[in-house]
Structure formats: C-alpha cells, structure tokens
Write an enzyme that holds these catalytic residues in place. Structure first.
Site, PDB file in Angstrom:
ATOM      1  N   ALA A  75       0.838  -1.205   0.000  1.00 45.36           N
ATOM      2  CA  ALA A  75       0.000   0.000   0.000  1.00 45.36           C
ATOM      3  C   ALA A  75       0.870   1.252   0.000  1.00 45.36           C
ATOM      4  O   ALA A  75       0.527   2.257  -0.645  1.00 45.36           O
ATOM      5  CB  ALA A  75      -0.926  -0.008   1.210  1.00 45.36           C
ATOM      6  N   SER A  78      -7.439   1.875   8.113  1.00 46.78           N
ATOM      7  CA  SER A  78      -6.788   0.822   8.882  1.00 46.78           C
ATOM      8  C   SER A  78      -7.679   0.535  10.081  1.00 46.78           C
ATOM      9  O   SER A  78      -8.587   1.315  10.405  1.00 46.78           O
ATOM     10  CB  SER A  78      -5.396   1.281   9.339  1.00 46.78           C
ATOM     11  OG  SER A  78      -4.836   0.370  10.264  1.00 46.78           O
ATOM     12  N   ARG A  79      -7.423  -0.594  10.738  1.00 45.71           N
ATOM     13  CA  ARG A  79      -8.162  -0.858  11.982  1.00 45.71           C
ATOM     14  C   ARG A  79      -7.604  -0.027  13.130  1.00 45.71           C
ATOM     15  O   ARG A  79      -8.151  -0.037  14.227  1.00 45.71           O
ATOM     16  CB  ARG A  79      -8.093  -2.356  12.312  1.00 45.71           C
ATOM     17  CG  ARG A  79      -8.887  -3.219  11.341  1.00 45.71           C
ATOM     18  CD  ARG A  79      -9.076  -4.614  11.895  1.00 45.71           C
ATOM     19  NE  ARG A  79      -9.946  -5.414  11.049  1.00 45.71           N
ATOM     20  CZ  ARG A  79      -9.518  -6.305  10.163  1.00 45.71           C
ATOM     21  NH1 ARG A  79      -8.218  -6.498  10.016  1.00 45.71           N
ATOM     22  NH2 ARG A  79     -10.361  -7.000   9.424  1.00 45.71           N
ATOM     23  N   TYR A 120     -12.412  -0.107   8.335  1.00 43.02           N
ATOM     24  CA  TYR A 120     -12.688  -0.299   6.917  1.00 43.02           C
ATOM     25  C   TYR A 120     -14.139   0.058   6.595  1.00 43.02           C
ATOM     26  O   TYR A 120     -14.446   0.559   5.507  1.00 43.02           O
ATOM     27  CB  TYR A 120     -12.408  -1.745   6.512  1.00 43.02           C
ATOM     28  CG  TYR A 120     -10.987  -2.199   6.770  1.00 43.02           C
ATOM     29  CD1 TYR A 120      -9.914  -1.311   6.644  1.00 43.02           C
ATOM     30  CD2 TYR A 120     -10.706  -3.513   7.145  1.00 43.02           C
ATOM     31  CE1 TYR A 120      -8.615  -1.725   6.872  1.00 43.02           C
ATOM     32  CE2 TYR A 120      -9.402  -3.933   7.376  1.00 43.02           C
ATOM     33  CZ  TYR A 120      -8.358  -3.043   7.238  1.00 43.02           C
ATOM     34  OH  TYR A 120      -7.073  -3.448   7.467  1.00 43.02           O
ATOM     35  N   LYS A 143      -2.786  -9.135  -5.649  1.00 45.74           N
ATOM     36  CA  LYS A 143      -2.690 -10.564  -5.946  1.00 45.74           C
ATOM     37  C   LYS A 143      -2.253 -11.321  -4.684  1.00 45.74           C
ATOM     38  O   LYS A 143      -1.629 -10.726  -3.798  1.00 45.74           O
ATOM     39  CB  LYS A 143      -1.721 -10.805  -7.110  1.00 45.74           C
ATOM     40  CG  LYS A 143      -0.340 -10.120  -6.978  1.00 45.74           C
ATOM     41  CD  LYS A 143       0.597 -10.901  -6.113  1.00 45.74           C
ATOM     42  CE  LYS A 143       1.827 -10.125  -5.791  1.00 45.74           C
ATOM     43  NZ  LYS A 143       2.587 -10.748  -4.690  1.00 45.74           N
ATOM     44  N   ARG A 182       4.616 -13.548   7.358  1.00 46.32           N
ATOM     45  CA  ARG A 182       3.512 -13.886   6.459  1.00 46.32           C
ATOM     46  C   ARG A 182       3.928 -14.840   5.341  1.00 46.32           C
ATOM     47  O   ARG A 182       3.101 -15.585   4.824  1.00 46.32           O
ATOM     48  CB  ARG A 182       2.898 -12.623   5.858  1.00 46.32           C
ATOM     49  CG  ARG A 182       3.745 -11.920   4.818  1.00 46.32           C
ATOM     50  CD  ARG A 182       2.997 -10.760   4.204  1.00 46.32           C
ATOM     51  NE  ARG A 182       3.753 -10.088   3.167  1.00 46.32           N
ATOM     52  CZ  ARG A 182       3.759 -10.466   1.893  1.00 46.32           C
ATOM     53  NH1 ARG A 182       3.059 -11.512   1.512  1.00 46.32           N
ATOM     54  NH2 ARG A 182       4.464  -9.788   0.997  1.00 46.32           N
ATOM     55  N   ASP A 227       2.131 -15.948  -3.550  1.00 43.30           N
ATOM     56  CA  ASP A 227       2.905 -14.708  -3.531  1.00 43.30           C
ATOM     57  C   ASP A 227       3.609 -14.543  -4.871  1.00 43.30           C
ATOM     58  O   ASP A 227       3.034 -14.015  -5.821  1.00 43.30           O
ATOM     59  CB  ASP A 227       3.888 -14.714  -2.360  1.00 43.30           C
ATOM     60  CG  ASP A 227       4.500 -13.344  -2.117  1.00 43.30           C
ATOM     61  OD1 ASP A 227       5.538 -13.066  -2.741  1.00 43.30           O
ATOM     62  OD2 ASP A 227       3.959 -12.555  -1.332  1.00 43.30           O
TER      63      ASP A 227
END
Length: 320
Positions: free
Chosen positions: A15, A34-35, A56, A95, A163, A176
């Site tokens: 982002a 964002s949260r 969101y 993606k 991640r 990925d």
C-alpha cells in the site's frame, strides 16, 4: 472526465508503494483506512491523503469514494472484496485476488450483479510491453508458440511467524511470487492449460517453499513454472516460437524484451516504464470503468486461480 476517488484498505508495504507512486490525471487518492486510526492518520499525512479512517467500514460508507484498492493479507481478500462490492465500490485487489476459484466465482458474480469492475492488481496484465508483444505474436511473425519458462526465486528469512511462511496468513511461494509466474505463462498461452505435473517441497510450517510445475494446453503449448522462497533466481521469462524466442528480464514489471530469431538476428522491443507499473493498473482500472477497455484481465486472472487450485490439489494428493 470524472475525477475518480480512490480509497485504500490495508496499509502494509504494498500500500505504501501504491500510494507513493500514485500519479493520475483521472484519479485522486482520497482516503486510507486501517483498523488503527493512528496508523491511518500517519499513512494519510505521509502521502497527503485528505481522509483517514480507523475502520474499513467507515471508508466503505463514504459515498464520495468510487474505487477501493485492497491490500490486506491474502486470506482476507474475499471478505473485503465482497463488502466493497456490496457498498457499490469498484475494486482493484492485490494478488492473489482470492484464495481459490470458488471465492473468485462468488466475487465475480456479485460484481456482475452490481455492474461494478473487479480486477486484480497484476502488473503483467497491465504493462504496455505485454500488449505490444501480444500484437507482434498475432501477426504470425514468430510462428507457433512452443514453450514458456517462468522461474521466480526469492530468498525470505526462514521465520515461521512472518507472512511468507505462516499458514494462517496464506503463506507460501505459490500465492505470492507464484501468481506472477503463472500469470506470465497464461498471458502467452493460447488457451487454458492443464497441470500435467507439479511437485512441491514444503517449509516446516507446511506451506509451499519450492515447486516445479509443467503446464500443457490443447494446442500442445507447454510451460514450466519454477518457484522458491529460499533461493534467488533471475526473473527471466522465456517464450519460444518456431521462428525465434524472446526473453523478458524482471518480467513482473518489464518494459523491454529481446527477440532472437532462428537466423541469429536480434530485435529489442521497448514499451512503457517499469517505474509506472502501478499507475498502469490504476489507469486501466479507470478505462474499464469508463467502458474504454474490456475487463479481459479478470478472465486471465480466473484462469490463473484455477491453475493455482489444480497445483495445490496435486500437492495434497502427494501428501496423502
């Protein structure tokens, strides 16, 4: 022309890249969500974005926002795609767009019902070079397609909690870097291929760490896709035809290709700019919304997700 208002959901590294490179006459980056409100405000201030939201839902409730760019972790994509479409927003999602073809079918159905554009932020389907190469192939100058090679190797620190290797965050090379390699192959193949064979070596967390896959379609065109998260490999795609072949270095965002004909002559094809990769995605998204460009990339994305599914089915059978 309408000035489209964009909002970002998810403020991770991709982002930041998206916001930093955003440069459009037809669009403005209007909101970030964002949260964590502080995180959203910091992000918005850094990129001079006028609105910051601490949830969101607040962003989706903003009637001024036309398009949502989704950059949350893979496993969360479908949830936010559906919510954005329900809110009447066009969606450009990072993606891999969804975890599997079932999720994508659900998202495509809703987008069609809502008469909204849904697309994956796959640079390969948007770089001008690929469109120029497709035009050259269509002239028949290169003859029939025979073979594609699509390697992608990236070294990631072997940390089970990050991640890349975390199964709870849909880790593994396939969803990925693998999306680029399979998208590269599918772009040039004349039709959807079958997965003839695929073998995978897992990381200790169970996600795919490396794999080799062979694809073949009804035209007898073949492709080899090689992936690894524990060794660097040059991202050099090779597409071979009867009358010559071309190589594309750093193919995910390439702006040049070299053709070597069977008689030894060479030709350099240049188009677009690697630096503007994300802007081509944004530009084409607006063109699709305006009806200036058909949403063909989504159907290539659908084919790619189906291939990824088939690869994983083969891996599961091998594990049993």
């Amino acid at each position: 022309m309408k000035k489209y208002q964009w909002g970002i959901i998810g403020l991770g590294s991709i982002a930041h890249e998206f916001a930093a490179s955003f440069d459009q006459e037809t669009s403005v980056l209007a909101a970030a969500a964002s949260r964590n409100l502080t995180k959203a405000e910091t992000f918005a201030k850094r990129y001079e974005i006028p609105k910051a939201y601490g949830s969101y839902e607040e962003l989706l409730n903003d009637d001024a926002i036309d398009i949502i760019y989704i950059a949350v972790p893979n496993r969360q994509h479908i949830e936010h795609i559906l919510k954005a479409l329900e809110a009447g927003k066009h969606v450009l999602c990072e993606k891999a767009i969804t975890m599997n073809k079932k999720e994508l079918a659900e998202a495509m159905k809703l987008a069609e019902e809502k008469e909204l554009i849904l697309a994956e932020a796959m640079t390969i389907f948007n770089m001008p070079l690929y469109q120029q190469l497709r035009s050259l192939i269509d002239t028949g100058k290169l003859g029939a397609l025979k073979m594609i090679q699509a390697p992608f190797g990236s070294y990631k620190e072997p940390d089970p909690s990050n991640r890349f290797f975390n199964p709870d965050l849909a880790g593994g090379a396939l969803l990925d870097i693998g999306t680029y390699a399979v998208s590269f192959a599918r772009f040039f193949l004349s039709s959807q291929p079958e997965v003839i064979a695929s073998d995978m070596v897992p990381f200790k967390t169970g996600v795919d760490e490396q794999s080799v896959t062979i694809l073949r379609n009804k035209e007898q065109e073949m492709a080899a896709v090689s992936l690894t998260f524990q060794a660097k490999m040059p991202k050099i795609g090779i597409v071979a035809f009867e009358n010559g072949y071309f190589t594309i270095a750093d193919y995910p965002r390439a702006d040049r290709a070299e053709i070597i004909y069977t008689d030894g002559t060479k030709e350099l094809i240049e188009s677009g700019s690697t630096m503007n990769a994300m802007n081509y995605e944004i530009e084409n998204m607006v063109k699709m919304i305006e009806g200036e460009l058909p949403n063909r990339s989504l159907f290539l994305t659908k084919d790619v997700i189906a291939i990824l599914d088939e690869m994983q089915v083969q891996w599961e059978k091998q594990a049993d």
